[in-house]
Write a protein that holds these residues in place. Structure first.
Motif, mmCIF file in Angstrom:
data_model
loop_
_atom_site.group_PDB
_atom_site.id
_atom_site.type_symbol
_atom_site.label_atom_id
_atom_site.label_comp_id
_atom_site.label_asym_id
_atom_site.label_seq_id
_atom_site.Cartn_x
_atom_site.Cartn_y
_atom_site.Cartn_z
ATOM 1 N N ALA A 28 0.832 -1.209 0.000
ATOM 2 C CA ALA A 28 0.000 0.000 0.000
ATOM 3 C C ALA A 28 0.863 1.254 0.000
ATOM 4 O O ALA A 28 0.548 2.240 -0.680
ATOM 5 N N ALA A 29 1.955 1.230 0.751
ATOM 6 C CA ALA A 29 2.857 2.380 0.780
ATOM 7 C C ALA A 29 3.461 2.621 -0.606
ATOM 8 O O ALA A 29 3.571 3.767 -1.060
ATOM 9 N N LEU A 30 3.841 1.529 -1.276
ATOM 10 C CA LEU A 30 4.394 1.650 -2.628
ATOM 11 C C LEU A 30 3.357 2.223 -3.590
ATOM 12 O O LEU A 30 3.658 3.131 -4.378
ATOM 13 N N TRP A 31 2.132 1.691 -3.527
ATOM 14 C CA TRP A 31 1.053 2.216 -4.386
ATOM 15 C C TRP A 31 0.891 3.727 -4.172
ATOM 16 O O TRP A 31 0.777 4.491 -5.128
ATOM 17 N N ASN A 32 0.867 4.139 -2.901
ATOM 18 C CA ASN A 32 0.654 5.554 -2.598
ATOM 19 C C ASN A 32 1.778 6.425 -3.162
ATOM 20 O O ASN A 32 1.521 7.522 -3.675
ATOM 21 N N GLU A 33 3.014 5.951 -3.077
ATOM 22 C CA GLU A 33 4.131 6.738 -3.607
ATOM 23 C C GLU A 33 4.038 6.868 -5.125
ATOM 24 O O GLU A 33 4.235 7.950 -5.679
ATOM 25 N N ILE A 34 3.762 5.748 -5.778
ATOM 26 C CA ILE A 34 3.625 5.775 -7.234
ATOM 27 C C ILE A 34 2.477 6.688 -7.637
ATOM 28 O O ILE A 34 2.593 7.512 -8.556
ATOM 29 N N ASN A 35 1.371 6.554 -6.927
ATOM 30 C CA ASN A 35 0.180 7.332 -7.270
ATOM 31 C C ASN A 35 0.396 8.824 -7.023
ATOM 32 O O ASN A 35 -0.059 9.671 -7.802
ATOM 33 N N TYR A 36 1.095 9.156 -5.935
ATOM 34 C CA TYR A 36 1.391 10.562 -5.647
ATOM 35 C C TYR A 36 2.239 11.159 -6.764
ATOM 36 O O TYR A 36 1.988 12.281 -7.245
ATOM 37 N N LYS A 88 -14.660 9.713 -22.249
ATOM 38 C CA LYS A 88 -16.102 9.509 -22.379
ATOM 39 C C LYS A 88 -16.904 10.483 -21.533
ATOM 40 O O LYS A 88 -18.138 10.470 -21.560
ATOM 41 N N GLY A 89 -16.209 11.290 -20.719
ATOM 42 C CA GLY A 89 -16.899 12.205 -19.820
ATOM 43 C C GLY A 89 -17.466 11.509 -18.603
ATOM 44 O O GLY A 89 -18.392 12.018 -17.958
ATOM 45 N N GLU A 90 -16.917 10.321 -18.261
ATOM 46 C CA GLU A 90 -17.460 9.538 -17.158
ATOM 47 C C GLU A 90 -16.486 9.401 -15.989
ATOM 48 O O GLU A 90 -16.750 8.656 -15.047
ATOM 49 N N ALA A 91 -15.362 10.100 -16.047
ATOM 50 C CA ALA A 91 -14.358 9.965 -14.985
ATOM 51 C C ALA A 91 -14.900 10.495 -13.672
ATOM 52 O O ALA A 91 -15.470 11.583 -13.608
ATOM 53 N N ASN A 92 -14.686 9.723 -12.605
ATOM 54 C CA ASN A 92 -15.188 10.084 -11.289
ATOM 55 C C ASN A 92 -14.109 10.709 -10.424
ATOM 56 O O ASN A 92 -14.359 11.066 -9.289
ATOM 57 N N GLY A 93 -12.919 10.803 -10.928
ATOM 58 C CA GLY A 93 -11.798 11.312 -10.149
ATOM 59 C C GLY A 93 -10.549 10.508 -10.436
ATOM 60 O O GLY A 93 -10.613 9.366 -10.903
ATOM 61 N N LYS A 94 -9.406 11.096 -10.139
ATOM 62 C CA LYS A 94 -8.128 10.418 -10.384
ATOM 63 C C LYS A 94 -7.997 9.209 -9.463
ATOM 64 O O LYS A 94 -8.629 9.156 -8.405
ATOM 65 N N PRO A 95 -7.169 8.223 -9.846
ATOM 66 C CA PRO A 95 -6.946 7.069 -8.959
ATOM 67 C C PRO A 95 -6.559 7.521 -7.567
ATOM 68 O O PRO A 95 -5.750 8.439 -7.385
ATOM 69 N N GLY A 96 -7.159 6.893 -6.555
ATOM 70 C CA GLY A 96 -6.961 7.318 -5.176
ATOM 71 C C GLY A 96 -5.872 6.552 -4.459
ATOM 72 O O GLY A 96 -5.233 5.648 -5.007
ATOM 73 N N TYR A 97 -5.670 6.912 -3.194
ATOM 74 C CA TYR A 97 -4.644 6.290 -2.367
ATOM 75 C C TYR A 97 -5.222 5.119 -1.575
ATOM 76 O O TYR A 97 -6.426 5.038 -1.346
ATOM 77 N N TRP A 98 -4.348 4.251 -1.143
ATOM 78 C CA TRP A 98 -4.752 3.131 -0.282
ATOM 79 C C TRP A 98 -4.526 3.533 1.176
ATOM 80 O O TRP A 98 -3.666 2.995 1.866
ATOM 81 N N GLY A 99 -5.308 4.497 1.644
ATOM 82 C CA GLY A 99 -5.172 4.949 3.022
ATOM 83 C C GLY A 99 -3.887 5.738 3.224
ATOM 84 O O GLY A 99 -3.246 6.193 2.284
ATOM 85 N N ASN A 100 -3.486 5.884 4.493
ATOM 86 C CA ASN A 100 -2.247 6.589 4.808
ATOM 87 C C ASN A 100 -1.678 6.050 6.111
ATOM 88 O O ASN A 100 -2.335 5.311 6.845
ATOM 89 N N ALA A 101 -0.437 6.435 6.405
ATOM 90 C CA ALA A 101 0.246 5.899 7.580
ATOM 91 C C ALA A 101 -0.426 6.329 8.878
ATOM 92 O O ALA A 101 -0.446 5.581 9.864
ATOM 93 N N GLU A 102 -0.986 7.548 8.901
ATOM 94 C CA GLU A 102 -1.598 8.063 10.133
ATOM 95 C C GLU A 102 -2.910 7.353 10.454
ATOM 96 O O GLU A 102 -3.124 6.914 11.594
ATOM 97 N N ASP A 103 -3.800 7.258 9.469
ATOM 98 C CA ASP A 103 -5.115 6.657 9.712
ATOM 99 C C ASP A 103 -5.148 5.157 9.454
ATOM 100 O O ASP A 103 -6.116 4.488 9.804
ATOM 101 N N GLY A 104 -4.120 4.653 8.813
ATOM 102 C CA GLY A 104 -4.093 3.227 8.475
ATOM 103 C C GLY A 104 -4.213 3.021 6.981
ATOM 104 O O GLY A 104 -5.061 3.635 6.327
ATOM 105 N N ARG A 105 -3.344 2.183 6.435
ATOM 106 C CA ARG A 105 -3.381 1.921 5.004
ATOM 107 C C ARG A 105 -4.266 0.723 4.699
ATOM 108 O O ARG A 105 -4.472 -0.154 5.538
ATOM 109 N N GLU A 106 -4.774 0.695 3.473
ATOM 110 C CA GLU A 106 -5.554 -0.446 2.994
ATOM 111 C C GLU A 106 -4.585 -1.584 2.690
ATOM 112 O O GLU A 106 -3.688 -1.444 1.853
#
Length: 424
Positions: A28-36, A88-106
């Motif tokens: 999850a930490a790796l995903w978050n770094e890549i996504n950021y 297509k005009g259907e995007a709901n938002g950019k790919p999100g994070y898998w939680g965080n270190a403070e609140d807990g990662r997915e």
């Protein structure tokens, strides 16, 4: 043909569970770094979203180089999907994070098909690759993999090829779970036992009402599921109202969204399999499903429309239903069911009928269960129905499976002459 095995994963010791959680948390930490990094590049007109840093050096010792590669690839797939929906005009938002270190990662990871193995039998087990640093820290040999117990019977224990494994902590079930995509030979699929037909009415208070040309009727109740779905939705709205200005989500809100979706999908997946197993036993070869757009256009109340629209991820459900139907050699076709919920089966009127909760009445004297009546009307629009309908089977969800309820549907004998004649 591609299919998916779903099963629970159980660490064999506290040390193994700690190792597994660290592996998933690092993923999850790796995903978050890549996504950021990709989100920063997306905001910079001079940057390239697809160019990212090298992460194997930092995470390879924990995850293994192949798992780092799979998470990078999964994130790239998420961004490609985002851009496709954006066009297509259907995007709901950019790919999100898998939680965080403070609140807990997915806790989640993806493992390459060559980096894990599953053995099915009396003592089924899963073995997964971990990074060399974790091996040394937890006393695993140089070529040893983390061994985990597997619980649950797979739908496909024999397959030609296995795909990328998804392994995660299921907050709703409080257990580790895995999705294993597999490729099977078409010859292993079942064949229909006859050439009967079924029609499904998707509703708001009852998830599915089904009628078949064999005279069988099935009713899958949805009130409890809808109420839990609404409770979670209300809690999400309450938490969103407490956010600081400029914030749109939190770890708790994302967790509730995931829980709501997984609970719904689990019930729908189980419904589809239970329904199709029953229809296969009836010799059904074709299943007609009413298009949900017709329900939203003509349904009986604004509240029902909202419940139906918000709860049913219709395209995803139909895709899963069709996929499962292929296992039994059945075809699924989506057809218009406009006005079936208002049409009186005795006089054909649609403008004089009245629906109150589950009951449909007409001045001509008809009174019957609205959803079952709609499914039978829908069925008769598709094909001849040579047999009268028997007493409906009512099914309820207990968070694990759909089981038959002993009570009958209201008005079923008193109001439907066909049912009454068979019941007596």
């Amino acid at each position: 043909m591609k299919r998916t095995n779903t099963f629970d994963v159980v660490p064999q010791s506290e040390k193994d569970e700690e190792l597994l959680r660290r592996l998933l948390d690092a993923s999850a930490a790796l995903w978050n770094e890549i996504n950021y990094e990709r989100r920063e590049h997306y905001a910079d007109p001079d940057a390239d979203v697809w160019e990212i840093s090298e992460y194997r050096g930092r995470y390879g010792g924990t995850l293994g180089a192949s798992t780092v590669q799979q998470i990078e690839r999964k994130n790239r797939e998420a961004w490609r999907s985002f851009f496709a929906l954006q066009k297509k005009g259907e995007a709901n938002g950019k790919p999100g994070y898998w939680g965080n270190a403070e609140d807990g990662r997915e806790l989640r990871t993806y493992i390459r098909n060559t980096s894990y193995s599953v053995e099915w039998g009396e003592y089924s087990r899963l073995e997964i690759l971990v990074g060399q640093d974790l091996k040394e820290e937890y006393g695993l040999g140089h070529r040893e993999r983390l061994r985990l117990e597997v619980r649950g019977d797979p739908n496909w224990d024999e397959y030609d090829k296995q795909g990328r494994l998804e392994l995660f902590w299921d907050e709703n079930a409080q257990s580790f779970r895995a999705f294993q995509p597999v490729t099977i030979d078409n010859s292993r699929l079942a064949q229909p036992l006859a050439d009967e037909t079924a029609a499904l009415d998707i509703g708001a208070n009852n998830l599915v009402a089904c009628s078949t040309t064999t005279g069988t009727q099935l009713l899958y109740e949805g009130r409890d599921l809808f109420e839990r779905f609404r409770e979670t939705t209300r809690e999400i709205a309450r938490l969103q109202s407490l956010l600081d200005d400029g914030r749109y989500s939190s770890h708790r809100i994302r967790s509730l969204y995931r829980r709501r979706t997984r609970r719904r999908d689990h019930a729908q997946d189980a419904l589809g399999r239970d329904l199709l197993e029953r229809l296969h036993g009836e010799g059904v070869s074709t299943v007609y499903v009413g298009a949900l757009t017709d329900v939203l256009d003509t349904h009986w109340s604004v509240e029902a429309n909202a419940k139906t629209h918000n709860f049913w991820a219709f395209r995803a459900f139909i895709k899963r239903l069709a996929c499962t139907a292929e296992e039994f050699g059945m075809a699924v076709e989506v057809r218009s069911e406009a006005w079936t919920s208002q049409e009186c089966p005795q006089c054909g009127s649609t403008d004089r009928t009245t629906r109150h909760q589950d009951t449909l009445t007409c001045p001509c004297g008809f009174e019957g269960h609205a959803d079952l009546t709609a499914s039978e009307t829908f069925l008769r629009r598709q094909t001849d129905v040579p047999r009268p309908m028997a007493r409906p089977v009512r099914l309820k969800w207990d968070d694990q499976e759909w089981s038959e309820s002993p009570r009958s549907c209201p008005n079923e004998e008193r109001t439907n002459p066909q049912v009454a004649s068979v019941g007596r």
